[in-house]
Design a protein around this motif. Structure first.
Motif, PDB file in Angstrom:
ATOM      1  N   SER A   2       1.229  -5.121 -14.728  1.00  0.00           N
ATOM      2  CA  SER A   2       0.298  -5.325 -13.622  1.00  0.00           C
ATOM      3  C   SER A   2      -0.525  -4.053 -13.391  1.00  0.00           C
ATOM      4  O   SER A   2      -0.053  -2.943 -13.614  1.00  0.00           O
ATOM      5  CB  SER A   2       1.074  -5.671 -12.346  1.00  0.00           C
ATOM      6  OG  SER A   2       0.211  -5.689 -11.228  1.00  0.00           O
ATOM      7  N   GLU A   3      -1.748  -4.227 -12.948  1.00  0.00           N
ATOM      8  CA  GLU A   3      -2.603  -3.096 -12.583  1.00  0.00           C
ATOM      9  C   GLU A   3      -2.663  -2.940 -11.066  1.00  0.00           C
ATOM     10  O   GLU A   3      -3.450  -2.160 -10.548  1.00  0.00           O
ATOM     11  CB  GLU A   3      -4.005  -3.294 -13.164  1.00  0.00           C
ATOM     12  CG  GLU A   3      -4.010  -3.245 -14.677  1.00  0.00           C
ATOM     13  CD  GLU A   3      -5.391  -3.451 -15.282  1.00  0.00           C
ATOM     14  OE1 GLU A   3      -6.383  -3.502 -14.524  1.00  0.00           O
ATOM     15  OE2 GLU A   3      -5.467  -3.560 -16.507  1.00  0.00           O
ATOM     16  N   TRP A   4      -1.818  -3.667 -10.365  1.00  0.00           N
ATOM     17  CA  TRP A   4      -1.764  -3.637  -8.905  1.00  0.00           C
ATOM     18  C   TRP A   4      -0.782  -2.538  -8.506  1.00  0.00           C
ATOM     19  O   TRP A   4       0.386  -2.785  -8.245  1.00  0.00           O
ATOM     20  CB  TRP A   4      -1.331  -5.005  -8.408  1.00  0.00           C
ATOM     21  CG  TRP A   4      -1.592  -5.251  -6.969  1.00  0.00           C
ATOM     22  CD1 TRP A   4      -2.609  -4.742  -6.211  1.00  0.00           C
ATOM     23  CD2 TRP A   4      -0.825  -6.068  -6.099  1.00  0.00           C
ATOM     24  NE1 TRP A   4      -2.524  -5.198  -4.927  1.00  0.00           N
ATOM     25  CE2 TRP A   4      -1.435  -6.022  -4.828  1.00  0.00           C
ATOM     26  CE3 TRP A   4       0.304  -6.850  -6.263  1.00  0.00           C
ATOM     27  CZ2 TRP A   4      -0.940  -6.713  -3.738  1.00  0.00           C
ATOM     28  CZ3 TRP A   4       0.790  -7.538  -5.172  1.00  0.00           C
ATOM     29  CH2 TRP A   4       0.167  -7.475  -3.921  1.00  0.00           C
ATOM     30  N   ILE A   5      -1.282  -1.299  -8.480  1.00  0.00           N
ATOM     31  CA  ILE A   5      -0.445  -0.114  -8.292  1.00  0.00           C
ATOM     32  C   ILE A   5      -0.772   0.576  -6.965  1.00  0.00           C
ATOM     33  O   ILE A   5      -1.931   0.822  -6.656  1.00  0.00           O
ATOM     34  CB  ILE A   5      -0.662   0.898  -9.444  1.00  0.00           C
ATOM     35  CG1 ILE A   5      -0.481   0.244 -10.811  1.00  0.00           C
ATOM     36  CG2 ILE A   5       0.230   2.121  -9.281  1.00  0.00           C
ATOM     37  CD1 ILE A   5       0.908  -0.203 -11.132  1.00  0.00           C
ATOM     38  N   GLU A   6       0.279   0.873  -6.220  1.00  0.00           N
ATOM     39  CA  GLU A   6       0.132   1.687  -5.017  1.00  0.00           C
ATOM     40  C   GLU A   6       0.073   3.145  -5.473  1.00  0.00           C
ATOM     41  O   GLU A   6       0.977   3.623  -6.156  1.00  0.00           O
ATOM     42  CB  GLU A   6       1.341   1.471  -4.092  1.00  0.00           C
ATOM     43  CG  GLU A   6       1.308   2.279  -2.826  1.00  0.00           C
ATOM     44  CD  GLU A   6       0.332   1.755  -1.797  1.00  0.00           C
ATOM     45  OE1 GLU A   6      -0.245   2.584  -1.071  1.00  0.00           O
ATOM     46  OE2 GLU A   6       0.118   0.528  -1.731  1.00  0.00           O
TER      47      GLU A   6
END
Length: 97
Positions: free
Chosen positions: A84-88
């Protein structure tokens, strides 16, 4: 007049910030804005170390699977576990040793 790095130090002594938040606070825009801030944070880590302080890093985390990255001065682009590229983004703060 304070330099950009002095402004970042002042902000990080007050509370934690992500790279994007610092870029926004300092009105740094454009494609290379994160790299500018990351380079500054790397230099600041050495400066505060000489002053007897420490750069605290809350590591980046994948918002999809919860994977926690190593605490580094960089912004990961993709999760090695789920892709995933959904990184905090990691968060940085200056603290006492």
């Amino acid at each position: 007049m304070m330099t950009r790095r002095q402004k970042i130090i002042k902000l990080l002594e007050e509370r934690d910030y992500s790279v994007s938040e610092l870029a926004l606070m300092l009105e740094i825009r454009g494609k290379g804005s994160k790299k500018i801030i990351l380079d500054d944070i790397k230099a600041i880590a050495n400066v505060v170390k000489r002053e007897g302080k420490i750069l605290l890093i809350q590591p980046a985390q994948c918002k999809k699977c919860g994977f926690i990255f190593k605490p580094e001065i960089k912004v990961p682009g993709r999760c090695p576990k789920c892709k995933s590229e959904w990184i905090e983004e990691p968060r940085f703060k200056i603290g006492l040793k």
